[in-house]
Design an enzyme around this catalytic site. Structure first.
Site: not given
Ligand code: AQP
Length: 336
Positions: A117, A199, A202
């Protein structure tokens, strides 16, 4: 309640960044809803984590409420589970400091998520991004969580949480429950619609790479229709050679409940276009009730405030107990 009657505590949270999408639904939100009867669940909108990277304040406020309403619209019950916004419970920040004073720079430097990140942040990397795993440890340890659902990318953060808890317990006696990872029964990993080798995320800069839970039906149809496909022509599950179609098969199967072999046989001899039309309809049908429920909740200001207030109060009461114990153990005098 005796220990044998006590349900194991399970905690999970999502950062209010980007847009909740079907990967989050399939990989997290849907299973959270199913876990509520078996576990004592806490589901958190982790807004303190979101500001480890720059956020626009008005956007962050809006997203926080959107995420909370989407948790509820996906079946999280605020009576069965403790649902709250992280910044409403100051104990998270307080415990993070106390734990940070028991965490080594070397441990934090090894976190791969920080390395990934921080590369995207250019020169001015916020120190909060480096400290993020300590805050996550505080989130978990504050509630004595036994179980934490983790994806691959959070595994290292759970490990450091366990290390911090064990170190603290060795120094001061048993204070923290050392949490275990919870692996969902079926861990479908949904891939990006524009690049099936990465993957679905979001916060992807390209909104065509994911289907947001709040996308309008025609937007969903357009995104699925334009999703990249493989060079073959058969609808067949072969993640190595046909990653794009395999991903669409996974999405269909996860949301419709139909098995992948059944889908493969129904689409034998038919083209990708027919298959994509059906996948789009399956996604539209899956998100329609979520969107309807979301709209009801999002416009009910008083109802939302009551849920937020109740969730924060319940979380606060639980967090206080552990935080007070930690403060006593490290040698702070109690406030009279
Ligand atoms: N593509 C995916 N397929 C299956 N499960 C997923 N999850 C996320 N993407 C997929 C599950 O959703 C939860 C939240 O994960 P996240 O990565 O969207 O968000 P976060 O935990 O807030 O962390 P990040 O990665 O730091 O956020 P962003 O992407 O916004 O920068 C988890 O249970 C994940 O497994």
């Amino acid at each position: 309640m005796s220990d044998s009657e006590r349900k194991p505590v399970l905690l999970s949270g999502i950062q209010p960044s980007g847009n909740l999408m079907i990967g989050n639904l399939i990989g997290a939100l849907r299973s959270w809803a199913e876990l509520q009867d078996r576990y004592d669940c806490l589901f958190v909108v982790v807004d303190l984590h979101a500001i480890t990277v720059p956020q626009e304040p008005a956007e962050l406020r809006r997203r926080c409420l959107d995420f909370l309403c989407l948790y509820l619209a996906c079946g999280i019950d605020p009576v069965k589970s403790t649902v709250f916004v992280q910044s409403h419970v100051p104990a998270h920040s307080e415990l993070a400091w106390l734990l940070g004073c028991h965490t080594y720079m070397g441990e934090l430097s090894r976190m791969t998520q920080f390395k990934d990140k921080s590369k995207k942040q250019g020169e001015n990397i916020r120190s909060g991004l480096f400290f993020y795993p300590v805050l996550m440890a505080a989130d978990i340890l504050l509630y004595g969580a036994d179980l934490v659902p983790v994806g691959d990318d959070q595994r290292q953060h759970l490990e450091i949480t366990r290390d911090i808890a064990q170190r603290f317990n060795q120094l001061y006696g048993d204070v923290f429950t050392v949490p275990e990872a919870y692996f969902p029964k079926v861990g479908a990993r949904i891939m990006s619609l524009t690049d099936p080798t990465s993957k679905m995320s979001k916060s992807d800069e390209n909104p065509r790479s994911y289907v947001a839970l709040l996308d309008a039906p025609d937007v969903i149809r357009g995104k699925i229709r334009r999703a990249v496909t493989d060079s073959g022509t058969e609808v067949r599950f072969a993640p190595e050679s046909q990653p794009a179609i395999s991903n669409l098969l996974q999405i269909h199967a996860a949301l419709s409940g139909e098995s992948i072999p059944s889908l493969e046989s129904r689409f034998t001899g038919k083209g990708y276009a027919d298959f994509k039309e059906e996948v789009a309809e399956v996604v539209v049908r899956a998100v329609a009730p979520i969107q309807e429920r979301y709209r009801q909740l999002r416009t009910d200001k008083a109802g939302l405030e009551a849920i937020l207030g109740d969730g924060a109060a319940r979380a606060e009461r639980r967090a206080r107990r552990i935080l007070d114990k930690v403060k006593r153990k490290v040698g702070f005098i109690p406030r009279t």
